[in-house]
Design a protein around this motif. Structure first.
Motif, mmCIF file in Angstrom:
data_model
loop_
_atom_site.group_PDB
_atom_site.id
_atom_site.type_symbol
_atom_site.label_atom_id
_atom_site.label_comp_id
_atom_site.label_asym_id
_atom_site.label_seq_id
_atom_site.Cartn_x
_atom_site.Cartn_y
_atom_site.Cartn_z
ATOM 1 N N THR A 144 20.716 64.922 5.253
ATOM 2 C CA THR A 144 19.699 64.094 5.897
ATOM 3 C C THR A 144 18.551 63.803 4.937
ATOM 4 O OG1 THR A 144 20.233 65.001 8.072
ATOM 5 C CG2 THR A 144 18.064 63.997 7.826
ATOM 6 N N GLU A 145 18.080 62.572 4.952
ATOM 7 C CA GLU A 145 16.885 62.218 4.201
ATOM 8 C C GLU A 145 15.655 62.528 5.060
ATOM 9 O OE1 GLU A 145 15.337 58.405 1.678
ATOM 10 O OE2 GLU A 145 15.917 58.018 3.767
ATOM 11 N N ILE A 146 14.794 63.388 4.564
ATOM 12 C CA ILE A 146 13.544 63.734 5.254
ATOM 13 C C ILE A 146 12.396 63.447 4.296
ATOM 14 C CG2 ILE A 146 12.213 65.512 6.445
ATOM 15 C CD1 ILE A 146 14.833 66.955 7.043
ATOM 16 N N LYS A 147 11.522 62.529 4.689
ATOM 17 C CA LYS A 147 10.454 62.109 3.783
ATOM 18 C C LYS A 147 9.305 61.490 4.572
ATOM 19 C CE LYS A 147 10.952 58.266 1.500
ATOM 20 N NZ LYS A 147 11.439 57.167 0.626
ATOM 21 N N ASP A 148 8.190 61.335 3.897
ATOM 22 C CA ASP A 148 7.034 60.620 4.451
ATOM 23 C C ASP A 148 6.556 61.232 5.768
ATOM 24 O OD1 ASP A 148 7.072 58.882 2.304
ATOM 25 O OD2 ASP A 148 8.328 57.398 3.322
ATOM 26 N N ILE A 193 9.296 74.537 4.274
ATOM 27 C CA ILE A 193 10.048 73.303 4.037
ATOM 28 C C ILE A 193 11.309 73.676 3.276
ATOM 29 C CG2 ILE A 193 10.030 70.986 3.056
ATOM 30 C CD1 ILE A 193 7.000 71.025 3.172
ATOM 31 N N GLN A 194 12.454 73.384 3.883
ATOM 32 C CA GLN A 194 13.754 73.715 3.296
ATOM 33 C C GLN A 194 14.568 72.438 3.143
ATOM 34 O OE1 GLN A 194 15.179 76.388 6.321
ATOM 35 N NE2 GLN A 194 14.122 78.164 5.480
ATOM 36 N N GLY A 195 14.610 71.930 1.919
ATOM 37 C CA GLY A 195 15.457 70.779 1.656
ATOM 38 C C GLY A 195 16.879 71.215 1.371
ATOM 39 N N VAL A 198 13.766 67.394 0.378
ATOM 40 C CA VAL A 198 12.704 66.896 1.244
ATOM 41 C C VAL A 198 11.563 66.432 0.339
ATOM 42 C CG1 VAL A 198 11.000 67.509 2.993
ATOM 43 C CG2 VAL A 198 13.337 68.382 3.171
ATOM 44 N N THR A 199 11.098 65.200 0.560
ATOM 45 C CA THR A 199 10.113 64.628 -0.356
ATOM 46 C C THR A 199 8.936 63.998 0.380
ATOM 47 O OG1 THR A 199 11.136 62.422 -0.425
ATOM 48 C CG2 THR A 199 11.987 64.061 -1.964
ATOM 49 N N ASP A 200 7.830 63.930 -0.342
ATOM 50 C CA ASP A 200 6.648 63.181 0.109
ATOM 51 C C ASP A 200 6.125 63.686 1.454
ATOM 52 O OD1 ASP A 200 6.923 61.515 -2.176
ATOM 53 O OD2 ASP A 200 8.406 60.299 -1.119
ATOM 54 N N ILE A 201 5.716 64.944 1.446
ATOM 55 C CA ILE A 201 5.108 65.568 2.622
ATOM 56 C C ILE A 201 3.648 65.849 2.266
ATOM 57 C CG2 ILE A 201 5.329 67.373 4.364
ATOM 58 C CD1 ILE A 201 7.881 65.706 4.007
ATOM 59 N N SER A 225 6.661 78.659 2.115
ATOM 60 C CA SER A 225 8.011 78.827 1.581
ATOM 61 C C SER A 225 8.625 77.442 1.401
ATOM 62 C CB SER A 225 8.869 79.681 2.527
ATOM 63 O OG SER A 225 10.183 79.801 2.031
ATOM 64 N N PHE A 226 8.758 77.001 0.154
ATOM 65 C CA PHE A 226 9.323 75.690 -0.161
ATOM 66 C C PHE A 226 10.581 75.868 -0.994
ATOM 67 C CE2 PHE A 226 4.830 73.579 -0.339
ATOM 68 C CZ PHE A 226 4.713 73.725 1.034
ATOM 69 N N THR A 227 11.677 75.239 -0.586
ATOM 70 C CA THR A 227 12.901 75.211 -1.387
ATOM 71 C C THR A 227 13.471 73.801 -1.364
ATOM 72 O OG1 THR A 227 14.172 75.947 0.542
ATOM 73 C CG2 THR A 227 13.511 77.642 -1.018
ATOM 74 N N ASN A 228 13.929 73.340 -2.511
ATOM 75 C CA ASN A 228 14.519 72.004 -2.640
ATOM 76 C C ASN A 228 13.587 70.921 -2.100
ATOM 77 O OD1 ASN A 228 17.075 72.893 -3.775
ATOM 78 N ND2 ASN A 228 17.517 73.706 -1.736
ATOM 79 N N THR A 229 12.389 70.875 -2.677
ATOM 80 C CA THR A 229 11.376 69.916 -2.257
ATOM 81 C C THR A 229 10.808 69.188 -3.462
ATOM 82 O OG1 THR A 229 9.585 71.535 -2.437
ATOM 83 C CG2 THR A 229 10.706 71.372 -0.309
ATOM 84 N N GLU A 230 10.213 68.023 -3.191
ATOM 85 C CA GLU A 230 9.505 67.266 -4.227
ATOM 86 C C GLU A 230 8.281 66.601 -3.626
ATOM 87 O OE1 GLU A 230 12.042 64.378 -6.019
ATOM 88 O OE2 GLU A 230 13.074 65.816 -7.308
ATOM 89 N N ASN A 231 7.218 66.572 -4.382
ATOM 90 C CA ASN A 231 5.990 65.883 -4.013
ATOM 91 C C ASN A 231 5.444 66.361 -2.669
ATOM 92 O OD1 ASN A 231 3.879 64.087 -4.544
ATOM 93 N ND2 ASN A 231 4.807 62.493 -3.277
#
Length: 452
Positions: free
Chosen positions: A379-383, A401-403, A409-412, A427-433
């Motif tokens: 799933t794309e999760i962003k913005d 946030i768990q991508g 998962v981007t742009d949060i 706790s952030f994994t597989n995230t950007e921005n």
């Protein structure tokens, strides 16, 4: 070098603040444009009092035939108000709505639904956990209608605690059968459940309906989800109270729906207060009916989770606004976006603004790997934009946030977040921005200590 770095950090900070301000202006403009398209229905000035059709509010007589007659009379006159005076009305079977009808439950009126599953046959076209199929009729059901409402200060009691609620432990085989039919694209008319299966019916379901109002009533003791808004649009729900403790007693579930306003609600649910959905797995991706333009404001959350997107969201969810909400009691999670790589689809353009929780397990949680299962359809999760989120205590985590490794998962964006205490902050994994501005998790650090 230090001076140059300081200049860069100052410029970046100013840019973030400007970006947040710009996004807030965009949020308000987008929200207001959506609100213009959400207009409650109006009705002909005809009155159909159910007691004149044989209903008796004595908590003994079966009043379903009288309600059916009142609905038929309203249909013949092209609609109006079906009025339920004070009393306790037993309904051994469902209410099937017709267009242009407002079912008004006057103060002191209670609808109590019967517990014999056979009374909710024959099966009707419906949906169960994101899969289209034929099943027991929802207790209040409307299909392909327009201009419909349930209003007043009365109570709808599903009366399911000792009956349908007990099916939860028996449903697994039927649940897996429905999912197999979804994945194999079995024709809808072959997906027959009902008698011999254990898929619990919804309490209220409006399916392929337009112009809906649900206002003022109290909802309790549902057999499954309380209010399922399926493939419907232009929906207003306000001043509703929930007292729903059975298994899977979600409050509102808009699915494949758009232009929905949920406001001034007192939640008290054993499951999600609002669960925004858009179909499950293959079927959701194939139908491609995006759930969009959902506004949730001025509500009091209490129950399992406050606002959830997913996990059935394979067609995609966008333009969700949660504004000016607080809590009426404990929630396990405050804001919860959940999917897994069986779903596909997307979640984007989510705006959380001025929302407060008391004690929770997790305050804000995004996961792309719900239940730790699935493959092939990330799933794309962003913005996602979070502004002024407060929480008194998170016994587990503040922000998670768990991508997914192949779909991060981007742009949060987080602005003005205060979580007063928590066991784990971030706790952030597989995230950007992931962008923070004025975020405090745990006790705020004040003036630094110095050597005396």
């Amino acid at each position: 070098m230090f001076k140059y770095l300081l200049m860069l950090l100052t410029a970046f900070s100013a840019l973030c603040i400007e970006s947040f301000a710009r996004k807030d202006e965009e949020r308000i403009a987008k929200r207001d444009s959506i609100l213009k398209n959400i207009v409650p229905p109006s009705f002909p000035d005809n009155h159909f009092v159910v007691t004149k059709f044989g209903a008796v509010g004595d908590s003994l007589k079966n009043s379903k035939p009288a309600f059916d007659k009142a609905m038929a009379a309203a249909k013949k006159k092209n609609g109006g108000k079906v009025i339920v005076p004070p009393g306790v009305y037993i309904l051994n079977g469902p209410i099937h709505f017709v267009s242009n009808v407002n079912l008004e439950l006057q103060k002191g009126a209670t609808l109590v639904f019967g517990t014999d599953a056979k009374d909710y046959l024959p099966v009707v076209f419906t949906s169960w956990e994101g899969t289209m199929l034929y099943n027991y009729s929802p207790f209040i059901y409307g299909y392909q209608l327009e201009n419909i409402a349930i209003t007043g200060e009365g109570v709808i009691d599903g009366n399911a605690k000792e009956s349908f609620n007990t099916w939860h432990g028996l449903q697994k085989e039927s649940q897996l059968r429905s999912r197999k039919m979804n994945h194999e694209n079995t024709p809808f008319n072959e997906r027959i459940f009902g008698e011999g299966y254990y898929l619990r019916p919804h309490l209220i379901q409006f399916f392929e309906c337009r112009n809906i109002l649900i206002e003022g009533i109290t909802i309790k003791n549902a057999p499954f989800w309380c209010v399922h808004l399926l493939k419907s649009e232009n929906i207003t729900a306000r001043r509703v109270k929930f007292d729903a403790y059975n298994k899977n007693n979600d409050g509102f579930d808009p699915e494949y729906s758009k232009n929905v306003l949920i406001e001034d609600i007192d939640f008290n649910n054993a499951d999600d207060n609002v669960a925004i959905k858009a179909g499950r797995d293959y079927e959701g991706r194939r139908l491609g009916l995006i759930t969009e333009n959902i506004i949730i404001r001025n509500c009091r959350f209490k129950g399992l989770h406050g606002v959830v997107i997913g996990s059935e969201m394979s067609a995609g969810v966008r333009n969700v606004f949660v504004e000016d909400c607080t809590y009426g009691g404990y929630c396990k999670r405050g804001i919860y976006l959940k999917s897994n790589p069986d779903r596909g689809g997307f979640i984007k353009n989510v705006f959380i603004n001025n929302v407060a929780f008391g004690e929770v397990e997790d305050c804000f949680f995004i996961t792309s790997y719900y239940h730790g299962e699935g493959s092939g359809f990330e799933t794309e999760i962003k913005d996602v934009f979070v502004n002024n989120l407060k929480c008194k205590a998170a016994t587990n985590a503040g922000i998670v946030i768990q991508g997914f490794p192949t779909k991060k998962v981007t742009d949060i964006y987080f602005n003005k977040v205060l979580i007063e205490s928590c066991k784990k902050a971030i706790s952030f994994t597989n995230t950007e921005n992931i962008v923070f501005n004025d975020v405090i998790i745990g006790e705020e650090v004040s003036v630094p200590s110095h050597v005396k």
